[in-house]
Design a protein around this motif. Structure first.
Motif, PDB file in Angstrom:
ATOM      1  N   HIS A  20      -3.050   0.260  11.164  1.00 51.77           N
ATOM      2  CA  HIS A  20      -4.381   0.861  11.096  1.00 51.77           C
ATOM      3  C   HIS A  20      -4.431   2.133  11.926  1.00 51.77           C
ATOM      4  O   HIS A  20      -5.285   2.996  11.721  1.00 51.77           O
ATOM      5  CB  HIS A  20      -5.442  -0.132  11.586  1.00 51.77           C
ATOM      6  CG  HIS A  20      -5.655  -1.263  10.613  1.00 51.77           C
ATOM      7  ND1 HIS A  20      -6.361  -2.402  10.944  1.00 51.77           N
ATOM      8  CD2 HIS A  20      -5.261  -1.433   9.330  1.00 51.77           C
ATOM      9  CE1 HIS A  20      -6.367  -3.222   9.894  1.00 51.77           C
ATOM     10  NE2 HIS A  20      -5.711  -2.653   8.915  1.00 51.77           N
ATOM     11  N   LYS A  21      -3.535   2.228  12.892  1.00 55.36           N
ATOM     12  CA  LYS A  21      -3.398   3.468  13.662  1.00 55.36           C
ATOM     13  C   LYS A  21      -1.912   3.809  13.761  1.00 55.36           C
ATOM     14  O   LYS A  21      -1.055   2.935  13.620  1.00 55.36           O
ATOM     15  CB  LYS A  21      -4.005   3.325  15.058  1.00 55.36           C
ATOM     16  CG  LYS A  21      -3.413   2.206  15.896  1.00 55.36           C
ATOM     17  CD  LYS A  21      -4.102   2.131  17.246  1.00 55.36           C
ATOM     18  CE  LYS A  21      -3.492   1.006  18.107  1.00 55.36           C
ATOM     19  NZ  LYS A  21      -4.140   0.935  19.435  1.00 55.36           N
ATOM     20  N   ALA A  22      -1.629   5.077  13.985  1.00 60.25           N
ATOM     21  CA  ALA A  22      -0.235   5.532  14.048  1.00 60.25           C
ATOM     22  C   ALA A  22       0.439   4.972  15.295  1.00 60.25           C
ATOM     23  O   ALA A  22      -0.217   4.713  16.307  1.00 60.25           O
ATOM     24  CB  ALA A  22      -0.189   7.058  14.066  1.00 60.25           C
ATOM     25  N   PRO A  23       1.755   4.758  15.253  1.00 58.12           N
ATOM     26  CA  PRO A  23       2.478   4.281  16.434  1.00 58.12           C
ATOM     27  C   PRO A  23       2.295   5.238  17.612  1.00 58.12           C
ATOM     28  O   PRO A  23       2.223   6.461  17.426  1.00 58.12           O
ATOM     29  CB  PRO A  23       3.946   4.260  15.979  1.00 58.12           C
ATOM     30  CG  PRO A  23       3.905   4.253  14.494  1.00 58.12           C
ATOM     31  CD  PRO A  23       2.657   4.966  14.104  1.00 58.12           C
ATOM     32  N   ALA A  24       2.192   4.661  18.805  1.00 59.37           N
ATOM     33  CA  ALA A  24       1.999   5.487  19.995  1.00 59.37           C
ATOM     34  C   ALA A  24       3.197   6.407  20.231  1.00 59.37           C
ATOM     35  O   ALA A  24       3.047   7.507  20.759  1.00 59.37           O
ATOM     36  CB  ALA A  24       1.763   4.590  21.214  1.00 59.37           C
ATOM     37  N   ASN A  25       4.386   5.948  19.855  1.00 57.85           N
ATOM     38  CA  ASN A  25       5.598   6.739  20.061  1.00 57.85           C
ATOM     39  C   ASN A  25       6.229   7.050  18.700  1.00 57.85           C
ATOM     40  O   ASN A  25       6.671   6.146  18.007  1.00 57.85           O
ATOM     41  CB  ASN A  25       6.586   5.957  20.941  1.00 57.85           C
ATOM     42  CG  ASN A  25       7.762   6.812  21.387  1.00 57.85           C
ATOM     43  OD1 ASN A  25       8.216   7.692  20.671  1.00 57.85           O
ATOM     44  ND2 ASN A  25       8.259   6.547  22.579  1.00 57.85           N
ATOM     45  N   PRO A  26       6.276   8.329  18.305  1.00 57.63           N
ATOM     46  CA  PRO A  26       6.848   8.662  16.989  1.00 57.63           C
ATOM     47  C   PRO A  26       8.325   8.314  16.871  1.00 57.63           C
ATOM     48  O   PRO A  26       8.853   8.241  15.756  1.00 57.63           O
ATOM     49  CB  PRO A  26       6.628  10.174  16.880  1.00 57.63           C
ATOM     50  CG  PRO A  26       6.474  10.651  18.284  1.00 57.63           C
ATOM     51  CD  PRO A  26       5.826   9.529  19.022  1.00 57.63           C
ATOM     52  N   TYR A  27       8.999   8.092  18.001  1.00 55.67           N
ATOM     53  CA  TYR A  27      10.413   7.714  17.975  1.00 55.67           C
ATOM     54  C   TYR A  27      10.579   6.192  18.019  1.00 55.67           C
ATOM     55  O   TYR A  27      11.676   5.692  18.208  1.00 55.67           O
ATOM     56  CB  TYR A  27      11.160   8.383  19.133  1.00 55.67           C
ATOM     57  CG  TYR A  27      11.211   9.885  18.974  1.00 55.67           C
ATOM     58  CD1 TYR A  27      12.246  10.490  18.277  1.00 55.67           C
ATOM     59  CD2 TYR A  27      10.190  10.691  19.480  1.00 55.67           C
ATOM     60  CE1 TYR A  27      12.283  11.871  18.094  1.00 55.67           C
ATOM     61  CE2 TYR A  27      10.223  12.074  19.301  1.00 55.67           C
ATOM     62  CZ  TYR A  27      11.265  12.654  18.615  1.00 55.67           C
ATOM     63  OH  TYR A  27      11.305  14.006  18.426  1.00 55.67           O
ATOM     64  N   GLY A  28       9.454   5.488  17.802  1.00 55.38           N
ATOM     65  CA  GLY A  28       9.489   4.034  17.751  1.00 55.38           C
ATOM     66  C   GLY A  28       9.482   3.483  16.336  1.00 55.38           C
ATOM     67  O   GLY A  28       9.668   2.289  16.134  1.00 55.38           O
ATOM     68  N   PHE A  29       9.248   4.354  15.343  1.00 56.36           N
ATOM     69  CA  PHE A  29       9.336   3.950  13.932  1.00 56.36           C
ATOM     70  C   PHE A  29      10.350   4.875  13.284  1.00 56.36           C
ATOM     71  O   PHE A  29      10.101   6.054  13.086  1.00 56.36           O
ATOM     72  CB  PHE A  29       7.985   4.065  13.239  1.00 56.36           C
ATOM     73  CG  PHE A  29       8.007   3.621  11.790  1.00 56.36           C
ATOM     74  CD1 PHE A  29       8.385   2.330  11.452  1.00 56.36           C
ATOM     75  CD2 PHE A  29       7.654   4.494  10.772  1.00 56.36           C
ATOM     76  CE1 PHE A  29       8.415   1.913  10.114  1.00 56.36           C
ATOM     77  CE2 PHE A  29       7.664   4.093   9.446  1.00 56.36           C
ATOM     78  CZ  PHE A  29       8.053   2.800   9.117  1.00 56.36           C
TER      79      PHE A  29
END
Length: 472
Positions: free
Chosen positions: A381-390
């Motif tokens: 529902h919201k983007a991951p806090a860390n873009p390098y986590g997905f």
């Protein structure tokens, strides 16, 4: 440039196997990368050598290390295939492995700039229509009560879609023929026999790989020649690549077209096909989530096929796809080679080391994803806090150029299938993972087609899928 500390501690890792040395760890890794990653991280931490006496291969786990590696394209290069497999320069095998994902530096930047316009929104709109048409034609012969290997069917459907969008191929037979050649080429290139004995001798898997490469290249060259012989404007990816020009007006060479077309074809059907199969499996095991997806589809599409204007209005479907990609990522790892000594955490990584970033283990870290083994689409529902986590589509400057294309394809296919049929997993089915280039179900996913709107009964499942997903 990073100055290495001479006092840094040795990189932890298992002892090398007697006689085999580092090769023993590489064999274990090739047989089951997921198990190897899990054991290495649990035992030794975030920076792990495959063999502590010979740290030529090293894991770097976690979002922080992902960011460190992926934002420093000077120190960390995409490795040449020749690091793990001898490739004769100027051979068909060499040209087929020279796509965007294997390039570095200015060459990568130049080719990426040429390819980027191919995935512009105005072209994606056309691809959307093609995807809808191909999907509806593909399932037109399906019947309620029919038993189906969903994993195989999704691979085949993705193959036909990429045949249409990449080459403009309307013939299912022609797409299947090319797909069959590519399938044999991938299987042979990733086989243990090729890596164990890479010699061009009669009867060896390596010689078979060289001959298959020549056959595949001939197929792709024929496609290029057919495009050139047709003066009419076309709208497939290959034709658009052939029209692309850089700032100086230079076009792609046939060598470059072969590498890029092979790269796009492989990525376009292998990853998407597996992701579609896994998503249908996960939805069959979570009927309460599927019920909500069906309600969303009904309210937005009202039984019709999706258009581009609908795709942004299906957040739950998108969340299911992303959660499937997180739990069962088609690509489980990526590689970089170190060009100069560099520090990761407390450790100095020597020049020439092959660093493995674990996409799978990143997605399993509870600090990024609480209850990481559970299928919870609401996470998105919201983007991951860390873009390098997905990491399914990588991140940073080398993020997958076809990510939006792939997400559009998966949304379209699932939106159509889920409205036309229900799918019941066979009771007692054995679902085991296997990693070749991508993660796929070793024995497939056996399902029975049912009436639309009917929710599946959660079926008992056997196999090592339980190591990856909590199905309780």
């Amino acid at each position: 440039m990073t100055t290495a500390r001479p006092s840094s501690p040795p990189i932890p890792g298992p002892s090398a196997l007697p006689l085999l040395g580092l090769q023993g760890s590489l064999i274990k890794f090739s047989l089951d990368p997921v198990a190897h990653m899990r054991e290495a991280h649990a035992t030794y931490g975030n920076v792990v050598a495959f063999a502590k006496q010979d740290p030529k291969w090293v894991y770097a786990f976690g979002a922080e290390n992902n960011q460190r590696v992926l934002t420093d394209n000077t120190t960390f290069h995409i490795p040449s295939m020749s690091l793990t497999l001898p490739i004769p320069p100027g051979s068909s095998l060499d040209r087929l492995n020279s796509g965007l994902i294997t390039m570095n530096g200015e060459r990568h930047k130049k080719q990426r700039r040429l390819i980027m316009p191919v995935f512009h929104k105005k072209h994606l709109d056309v691809y959307c229509e093609d995807m809808v048409r191909v999907t509806e034609e593909y399932i037109s012969g399906w019947k309620v009560g029919q038993q189906l290997n969903v994993a195989k069917a999704m691979q085949h459907l993705a193959l036909i879609i990429v045949g249409k969008t990449l080459f403009g191929t309307d013939s299912r037979t022609e797409a299947s023929l090319l797909g069959g050649v590519i399938r044999k080429w991938i299987d042979t290139q990733t086989s243990l026999g090729v890596f164990a004995f890479p010699r061009d001798l009669p009867g060896t898997p390596y010689r078979r790989l060289l001959r298959l490469s020549e056959t595949l290249e001939a197929h792709l060259l024929k496609k290029i020649e057919q495009k050139r012989a047709n003066p009419e404007p076309q709208h497939d990816l290959l034709w658009l690549l052939m029209q692309a020009r850089d700032e100086e007006g230079t076009e792609m060479t046939d060598h470059e077209l072969i590498g890029q077309a092979n790269n796009l074809f492989n990525g376009g059907h292998e990853t998407s096909g597996n992701a579609l199969g896994w998503t249908l499996f996960l939805l069959s095991q979570h009927p309460e989530i599927l019920a909500n997806v069906l309600e969303e589809l009904k309210s937005v599409l009202r039984g019709g096929a999706p258009g581009v204007e609908h795709l942004g209005k299906l957040p739950l479907l998108e969340g299911c796809i992303k959660e499937s990609l997180r739990l069962l990522p088609p690509g489980t790892y990526s590689m970089r080679v170190v060009n100069e000594p560099v520090e990761l955490g407390a450790h100095t990584i020597p020049k020439g080391t092959l660093v493995i970033l674990s996409i799978y283990m990143t997605h399993m870290m509870p600090e990024l994803y609480p209850e990481p083994r559970k299928f919870k689409p609401e996470r998105w529902h919201k983007a991951p806090a860390n873009p390098y986590g997905f990491m399914t589509f990588s991140a940073g400057a080398r993020r997958c150029i076809g990510a939006e294309f792939a997400m559009m394809e998966m949304k379209i296919v699932l939106a159509i299938l889920l409205q036309r049929f229900s799918m019941q997993l066979d009771a007692g089915a054995r679902i085991d993972r296997r990693v070749r280039l991508t993660l796929f179900p070793k024995r497939g996913i056996p399902m029975t087609l049912g009436e639309p709107g009917r929710l599946p009964v959660r079926a008992g499942v056997r196999g090592n899928i339980h190591e990856m997903v909590d199905l309780s």
